[in-house]
Design an enzyme around this catalytic site. Structure first.
Site, PDB file in Angstrom:
ATOM      1  N   LYS A 102       0.856  -1.196   0.000  1.00  0.00           N
ATOM      2  CA  LYS A 102       0.000   0.000   0.000  1.00  0.00           C
ATOM      3  C   LYS A 102       0.877   1.226   0.000  1.00  0.00           C
ATOM      4  O   LYS A 102       2.023   1.164   0.455  1.00  0.00           O
ATOM      5  CB  LYS A 102      -0.884   0.013   1.257  1.00  0.00           C
TER       6      LYS A 102
HETATM    7  P1  NAD Z   1     -13.186   8.028  -2.757  1.00  0.00           P
HETATM    8  O1  NAD Z   1     -12.130   9.042  -2.473  1.00  0.00           O
HETATM    9  O2  NAD Z   1     -13.646   7.803  -4.144  1.00  0.00           O
HETATM   10  O3  NAD Z   1     -14.509   8.358  -1.879  1.00  0.00           O
HETATM   11  C1  NAD Z   1     -14.509   8.553  -0.510  1.00  0.00           C
HETATM   12  C2  NAD Z   1     -15.890   9.053  -0.101  1.00  0.00           C
HETATM   13  O4  NAD Z   1     -15.966   9.110   1.328  1.00  0.00           O
HETATM   14  C3  NAD Z   1     -16.222  10.456  -0.606  1.00  0.00           C
HETATM   15  O5  NAD Z   1     -17.595  10.486  -0.976  1.00  0.00           O
HETATM   16  C4  NAD Z   1     -15.997  11.323   0.623  1.00  0.00           C
HETATM   17  O6  NAD Z   1     -16.750  12.544   0.579  1.00  0.00           O
HETATM   18  C5  NAD Z   1     -16.487  10.378   1.699  1.00  0.00           C
HETATM   19  N1  NAD Z   1     -16.038  10.692   3.053  1.00  0.00           N
HETATM   20  C6  NAD Z   1     -14.805  11.022   3.489  1.00  0.00           C
HETATM   21  N2  NAD Z   1     -14.829  11.211   4.818  1.00  0.00           N
HETATM   22  C7  NAD Z   1     -16.093  10.976   5.220  1.00  0.00           C
HETATM   23  C8  NAD Z   1     -16.775  10.991   6.459  1.00  0.00           C
HETATM   24  N3  NAD Z   1     -16.122  11.298   7.585  1.00  0.00           N
HETATM   25  N4  NAD Z   1     -18.098  10.673   6.483  1.00  0.00           N
HETATM   26  C9  NAD Z   1     -18.759  10.371   5.359  1.00  0.00           C
HETATM   27  N5  NAD Z   1     -18.172  10.319   4.159  1.00  0.00           N
HETATM   28  C10 NAD Z   1     -16.878  10.632   4.092  1.00  0.00           C
HETATM   29  O7  NAD Z   1     -12.638   6.668  -2.093  1.00  0.00           O
HETATM   30  P2  NAD Z   1     -13.014   5.172  -2.495  1.00  0.00           P
HETATM   31  O8  NAD Z   1     -12.066   4.735  -3.553  1.00  0.00           O
HETATM   32  O9  NAD Z   1     -14.484   5.074  -2.695  1.00  0.00           O
HETATM   33  O10 NAD Z   1     -12.575   4.390  -1.163  1.00  0.00           O
HETATM   34  C11 NAD Z   1     -13.438   4.317  -0.019  1.00  0.00           C
HETATM   35  C12 NAD Z   1     -12.939   3.216   0.899  1.00  0.00           C
HETATM   36  O11 NAD Z   1     -12.921   1.977   0.187  1.00  0.00           O
HETATM   37  C13 NAD Z   1     -11.522   3.384   1.445  1.00  0.00           C
HETATM   38  O12 NAD Z   1     -11.463   2.878   2.755  1.00  0.00           O
HETATM   39  C14 NAD Z   1     -10.690   2.523   0.519  1.00  0.00           C
HETATM   40  O13 NAD Z   1      -9.486   2.078   1.116  1.00  0.00           O
HETATM   41  C15 NAD Z   1     -11.639   1.371   0.276  1.00  0.00           C
HETATM   42  N6  NAD Z   1     -11.344   0.612  -0.943  1.00  0.00           N
HETATM   43  C16 NAD Z   1     -11.343   1.223  -2.164  1.00  0.00           C
HETATM   44  C17 NAD Z   1     -11.091   0.458  -3.304  1.00  0.00           C
HETATM   45  C18 NAD Z   1     -11.164   1.062  -4.684  1.00  0.00           C
HETATM   46  O14 NAD Z   1     -11.090   0.280  -5.662  1.00  0.00           O
HETATM   47  N7  NAD Z   1     -11.324   2.355  -4.851  1.00  0.00           N
HETATM   48  C19 NAD Z   1     -10.788  -0.919  -3.188  1.00  0.00           C
HETATM   49  C20 NAD Z   1     -10.811  -1.505  -1.925  1.00  0.00           C
HETATM   50  C21 NAD Z   1     -11.093  -0.721  -0.819  1.00  0.00           C
END
Ligand code: NAD
Length: 413
Positions: A102
């Site tokens: 990561k």
């Molecule tokens: P992203 O940046 O696209 O979206 C994050 C979202 O969370 C946004 O809508 C933001 O406004 C919101 N947010 C941030 N802080 C917040 C809070 N305190 N309360 C409510 N909403 C809040 O990120 P993502 O890619 O969707 O990733 C989200 C999670 O999923 C992370 O933990 C990431 O590690 C995990 N994840 C992502 C992927 C991927 O393929 N993108 C894969 C596995 C895991």
């Protein structure tokens, strides 16, 4: 609780069941390599800005290491270390030929212009290009990064090493990306939610869903689940919680997201707007899907959660103290290392296509994703029920066993 401490505790619970020696545990927990680099860029106004970047490579006994790149102000070494080890267990649970890594930069990407973000990405690649590569460590998108960042990353890396799009996944589809990669994590969350609710005897139309975070993962999960007839009654992002007890119009929310800066929900109408942190403890929620940050469900709010099941779309959203409280209250938790594995699974498909110079159709991607996640779910479910343990412990046991077996087969010296 610090992020790595939480992951350690989950690891040790499973290690107890596997009778792992303290020496084996230490070796499996410690990362192979951790690097911290300075990322300095010239801003558009000519001033200098300096950020810290990290890459943690946890384990490569099952294949090249794989893991996302996160751009967020709270990125630090402890969190990156925790997320890298989660990737090792995750790739093992879904049986992909990868290890775990990561990385990220401690930066708020919204505070930078597009050109600044590109410069930041290129300088980061300059600092780490010699430790990543298609056979060593393959980054991907995570919070705050997207297909554009992946395209810049690849372009900068290829300046040093020559053409090889398999160095990174989550690229734009027309730039050697895979169809279905962008939706993959959210779609996987949706697919697994359907499987879990079936097992729990819950009917879609009568099962209300609340999703924290409406970014890549949360929005695609909401789309999938509303199309599968689940009422999604609450969604949230940094601007607030958007709630409608009869179910939100998710198609309208997705449209709103597309039309507004940074994809935010601010101004979304025909629902109640509550504070951002209200979502987790709303009454009458059957399934809660945290899809934003880690560490959001703790012993402080765990008792106030009304949901019958939690699907960990985010990495590390439930800390171990909360996990115990929820378990004692009969809440079923589908752990992150399975729940959000759809992303890395389709990243694997992208890497395979890049290496074969061949493109799959979207149907094929979706079918293979469904098959991979279904097999992993059935394996974890069966292990949990045979041993009367949580789904999390069952998933960790499967992951740890596979990593241990690969390490033993390779030999130590
Ligand atoms: P992203 O940046 O696209 O979206 C994050 C979202 O969370 C946004 O809508 C933001 O406004 C919101 N947010 C941030 N802080 C917040 C809070 N305190 N309360 C409510 N909403 C809040 O990120 P993502 O890619 O969707 O990733 C989200 C999670 O999923 C992370 O933990 C990431 O590690 C995990 N994840 C992502 C992927 C991927 O393929 N993108 C894969 C596995 C895991």
């Amino acid at each position: 609780m610090r992020a790595f401490e939480a992951t350690r505790r989950y690891f040790h619970t499973a290690a107890e069941h596997l009778d792992l020696s303290p020496q084996a545990r230490e070796a499996m927990l410690m990362a192979s390599r951790e690097i911290r680099v300075q990322v300095s860029i010239e801003r558009d106004d000519g001033s200098l800005a300096t950020f810290v970047g990290f890459r943690v490579q946890h384990d490569n006994s099952r294949g090249p290491m794989k893991g996302g790149l996160r751009y967020h102000p709270e990125v630090n070494l402890d969190e990156t270390r925790s997320l890298a080890s989660l990737m090792t267990w995750k790739t093992a649970v879904v049986n992909l030929p990868y290890g775990g890594a990561k990385g990220g930069i401690g930066v708020d990407p919204r505070s930078l212009s597009t050109r600044e973000l590109e410069r930041l990405t290129r300088v980061f690649v300059d600092q780490i290009h010699d430790i990543v590569g298609p056979d060593t460590d393959i980054p991907a998108p995570d919070m705050g990064t997207d297909h554009r960042v992946m395209a810049w990353f690849r372009n900068q890396w290829e300046k040093y090493h020559g053409f090889n799009p398999a160095v990174i996944t989550g690229k734009p589809v027309e730039e050697y990306g895979a169809k279905g990669r962008e939706e993959a994590t959210g779609r996987g969350v949706g697919t697994l939610t359907v499987k879990l609710t079936k097992r729990l005897g819950m009917k879609p139309e009568a099962t209300s869903i609340a999703i924290q975070g409406f970014g890549n993962v949360g929005s695609h999960a909401a789309k999938f689940l509303s199309e599968a007839q689940f009422p999604v009654i609450a969604i949230s992002d940094i601007t607030g919680t958007y709630y409608r007890k009869e179910g939100l119009n998710i198609a309208a929310a997705l449209h709103h997201k597309l039309q507004h800066p940074y994809g935010l929900l601010e101004g979304f109408k025909e629902c109640d707007v509550l504070p951002t942190d209200a979502l987790l403890t709303l009454p009458n929620v059957d399934i809660l899907i945290p899809a934003a940050l880690g560490g959001v469900i703790t012993e402080k709010n765990a008792k106030k959660i009304s949901a019958r099941a939690i699907i960990e779309a985010a990495n590390g959203p439930v800390d171990p103290d909360a996990d115990k409280i929820l378990h004692d209250h009969g809440v079923t938790i589908l752990p992150d290392i399975l729940a959000n594995a759809g992303g890395v699974t389709v990243s694997y498909f992208e890497w395979v296509q890049n290496r074969q110079h061949y493109r799959w159709t979207l149907d094929r991607v979706r079918q293979e994703l469904d098959r991979t996640l279904s097999e992993a779910f059935e394996h974890v479910w069966q292990n949990a029920h045979e041993r009367d343990i949580s789904l999390r412990t069952a998933a960790y046991m499967i992951g740890i066993t596979r990593v241990r077996r690969a390490t033993e087969l390779a030999g130590l010296t």
